[in-house]
Design a protein around this motif. Structure first.
Motif, PDB file in Angstrom:
ATOM      1  N   SER A 121     -30.357  37.787  58.826  1.00 29.17           N
ATOM      2  CA  SER A 121     -30.028  39.336  59.255  1.00 29.17           C
ATOM      3  C   SER A 121     -28.685  39.788  58.697  1.00 29.17           C
ATOM      4  O   SER A 121     -28.337  41.050  58.616  1.00 29.17           O
ATOM      5  CB  SER A 121     -29.847  39.355  60.861  1.00 29.17           C
ATOM      6  OG  SER A 121     -28.930  38.632  61.217  1.00 29.17           O
ATOM      7  N   GLU A 122     -27.501  38.965  58.598  1.00 29.01           N
ATOM      8  CA  GLU A 122     -26.217  39.418  58.077  1.00 29.01           C
ATOM      9  C   GLU A 122     -26.358  39.574  56.573  1.00 29.01           C
ATOM     10  O   GLU A 122     -25.371  40.198  56.091  1.00 29.01           O
ATOM     11  CB  GLU A 122     -25.279  38.255  58.320  1.00 29.01           C
ATOM     12  CG  GLU A 122     -25.814  36.811  57.756  1.00 29.01           C
ATOM     13  CD  GLU A 122     -26.508  36.032  58.516  1.00 29.01           C
ATOM     14  OE1 GLU A 122     -27.029  36.325  59.430  1.00 29.01           O
ATOM     15  OE2 GLU A 122     -26.061  34.697  58.302  1.00 29.01           O
ATOM     16  N   GLN A 126     -24.940  46.507  57.774  1.00 28.72           N
ATOM     17  CA  GLN A 126     -24.894  46.855  59.370  1.00 28.72           C
ATOM     18  C   GLN A 126     -24.750  48.321  58.958  1.00 28.72           C
ATOM     19  O   GLN A 126     -23.597  48.892  58.521  1.00 28.72           O
ATOM     20  CB  GLN A 126     -24.065  46.018  60.214  1.00 28.72           C
ATOM     21  CG  GLN A 126     -24.128  46.906  61.752  1.00 28.72           C
ATOM     22  CD  GLN A 126     -23.334  46.157  62.579  1.00 28.72           C
ATOM     23  OE1 GLN A 126     -22.846  44.782  62.371  1.00 28.72           O
ATOM     24  NE2 GLN A 126     -23.153  46.329  63.845  1.00 28.72           N
ATOM     25  N   LYS A 170     -18.231  41.266  64.507  1.00 35.28           N
ATOM     26  CA  LYS A 170     -18.717  39.682  64.313  1.00 35.28           C
ATOM     27  C   LYS A 170     -17.970  39.045  65.100  1.00 35.28           C
ATOM     28  O   LYS A 170     -18.106  37.607  65.074  1.00 35.28           O
ATOM     29  CB  LYS A 170     -18.501  39.401  62.848  1.00 35.28           C
ATOM     30  CG  LYS A 170     -19.552  40.132  61.881  1.00 35.28           C
ATOM     31  CD  LYS A 170     -19.491  39.688  60.513  1.00 35.28           C
ATOM     32  CE  LYS A 170     -20.249  40.332  59.526  1.00 35.28           C
ATOM     33  NZ  LYS A 170     -20.071  39.950  58.178  1.00 35.28           N
TER      34      LYS A 170
END
Length: 281
Positions: A121-122, A126, A170
């Motif tokens: 996902s990283e 984002q 994060k």
């Protein structure tokens, strides 16, 4: 595809635990002037404050995060960077160099087994659009003392915002602090602390991958001023009433952002006036 190595599991575990002091002693990484290690990506730790990347413990292994360029490292990443290797493609070589640091055999016979893995996902940028919009609505609450001479209309022009309770997305356990939010796109923003109580190394933190600030100023056949900081860029816009185009690369170590843009736009025909800070970095 990712390479999974069935052999030398103990060796991999030992390499993960190599202390930063050992990496410094073997010149795998540089020692920051005051504390920590020098970031192999942006050179953080060579500047005037001398504070580099401070290692943290992750499951008994050193873990590194550079707040300046938003990069994460483990020992494999640092070893690969030193020897100009790709940590995934050249993993057997990276592991061999790690073995050398441990006093092991530098000529390892490692049999890889390739299996498909899902994209993490990283790896997907984002989207901070909702947060940036919410912060923008609160820009009037930014104390005048934190505006550094910028008018409210200037901050609004660049979609800046304010939040009284921010922590890095994060780092969920980090303490909250009031921040000026300076976005470059929906995928990146700079969060500047407005209180002197925040440690210097955490005063300016980036969320997302760094991008050129005010990239819209890069238009064909124009003359553009290139500065390091976002405040400098906004100040030029303000004093020239928006008539002098300027961009910021967010620190001299990020000049490569502009070089990458030029590689993608070889016919831009732009004249650049570079006005970086007059300091050692």
């Amino acid at each position: 595809m990712k390479t999974i190595y069935k052999q030398n599991d103990q060796l991999k575990a030992d390499v993960k635990k190599i202390l930063p002091e050992t990496l410094i002693a073997y010149n795998i990484v540089g020692s920051a002037k005051k504390s920590g290690i020098v970031c192999p990506n942006c050179g953080n730790g060579l500047g005037e404050d001398g504070t580099g990347i401070i290692p943290t413990d992750y499951n008994g292994c050193p873990s590194y995060y550079c707040h300046k360029c938003d990069s994460h490292f483990d020992n494999f990443d640092l070893i690969a960077a030193h020897f100009h290797l790709d940590v995934k493609r050249d993993f057997p070589k990276v592991l061999a160099e790690g073995a050398t640091l441990l006093g092991g055999n530098a000529h390892l016979s490692v049999a890889p087994v390739r299996i498909p893995v899902k994209k993490k996902s990283e790896d997907v940028p984002q989207d901070f659009s909702a947060f940036i919009e919410e912060a923008f609505i609160n820009i009037e609450n930014l104390p005048v003392s934190a505006r550094r001479g910028l008018l409210l209309k200037t901050l609004e022009h660049f979609n800046c915002g304010f939040t009284s309770a921010w922590r890095h997305p994060k780092v969920p356990n980090a303490p909250l602090s009031a921040r000026l939010i300076i976005p470059t796109s929906k995928f990146h923003y700079l969060a500047r602390a407005i209180s002197s109580d925040v440690p210097k190394q955490f005063a300016k933190q980036h969320a997302g991958s760094k991008e050129i600030f005010n990239i819209e100023a890069l238009t064909p056949d124009s003359t553009v001023i290139v500065v390091e900081g976002e405040f400098d860029c906004m100040s030029i816009w303000q004093v020239s009433d928006g008539k002098i185009p300027a961009i910021a690369v967010s620190g001299c170590a990020n000049y490569k952002l502009l070089l990458e843009w030029l590689d993608k736009n070889p016919d831009c025909n732009i004249k650049f006036i570079v006005m970086f800070d007059n300091d050692s970095s």
